[in-house]
Design an enzyme around this catalytic site. Structure first.
Site, mmCIF file in Angstrom:
data_model
loop_
_atom_site.group_PDB
_atom_site.id
_atom_site.type_symbol
_atom_site.label_atom_id
_atom_site.label_comp_id
_atom_site.label_asym_id
_atom_site.label_seq_id
_atom_site.Cartn_x
_atom_site.Cartn_y
_atom_site.Cartn_z
ATOM 1 C CB CYS A 51 24.762 8.170 -0.068
ATOM 2 S SG CYS A 51 23.757 7.098 1.003
ATOM 3 C CB CYS A 72 22.255 2.907 -0.018
ATOM 4 S SG CYS A 72 21.338 4.326 0.575
ATOM 5 C CB SER A 73 23.306 5.194 -4.199
ATOM 6 O OG SER A 73 22.111 4.490 -4.449
ATOM 7 C CB CYS A 74 20.674 8.799 0.076
ATOM 8 S SG CYS A 74 20.037 7.440 1.077
#
Length: 197
Positions: A100, A103-105
């Site tokens: 991702c 962000c950090s999906c």
């Protein structure tokens, strides 16, 4: 929190601890509630659901086709409602990995807690710009003739890798196979290896 996620700002850690203490003090949070949620995502819900789906796909060709074509419905067979997930398959010609970049999906419900490195700016940028190098750093060497595809997860759509079926998989049942599927393999930065006899 700080020990498991060393890149988290100490200010954030102290605020989370203060909030947890306040919720405990007011009786709004059971003393073991946070630990139970973390435990659930680390061991029973997360990576085990993705691993079970992979193991079933390796044992059942019809389920494999369904997992790749109708991921949400296939996961529903395992009792999971998750409609924002696409499963991509590693083949001898193509290796997939997930990132991702914004962000950090990450599909927590299917793959468990995200690894700390998944959320770092270095992984998020380098996975796109130099995926073969990143994979090599994880111990996965991809031959030049094998294509590498990088899938960028978002808030609207998440990805999971269906790893290559390892040698010897036909000798194990679904439950035994699932124990060998790691979240790293579901992200595409590891291959599934079965112990040799």
């Amino acid at each position: 929190m700080g020990k498991n996620h060393p890149n988290v700002d100490e200010y954030v850690v102290s605020r989370v601890r203060a909030l947890e203490s306040l919720l405990l003090e007011k009786g709004l949070l059971a003393p073991d509630a946070v630990d139970r949620v973390i435990s659930r995502y680390e061991s029973s819900t997360g990576p085990m659901l993705g691993a079970r789906a992979v193991a079933r796909a390796w044992r059942d060709a019809a389920y494999r086709r369904r997992l790749l074509g109708e991921s949400a419905a296939a996961l529903g067979d395992l009792g999971m409602k998750y409609d924002r997930l696409v499963v991509v398959e590693n083949t001898p010609a193509v290796h997939n990995m997930v990132v991702c970049t914004l962000c950090s999906c990450y599909p927590w419900d299917v793959m468990g807690l995200p690894p700390t490195w998944y959320k770092t700016p270095a992984y998020r940028s380098r996975a796109v710009s130099e995926p073969r190098t990143v994979l090599a750093e994880f111990g996965v060497t991809i031959p030049a003739e094998r294509e590498v595809r990088v899938w960028d997860s978002s808030a609207e759509l998440r990805y999971m890798v269906l790893p290559l079926k390892p040698a010897g998989a036909d000798t194990l049942d679904e439950e035994a196979l699932a124990r060998h599927v790691t979240r790293e393999a579901l992200i595409g930065v590891a291959e599934v290896r079965l112990p040799t006899a």
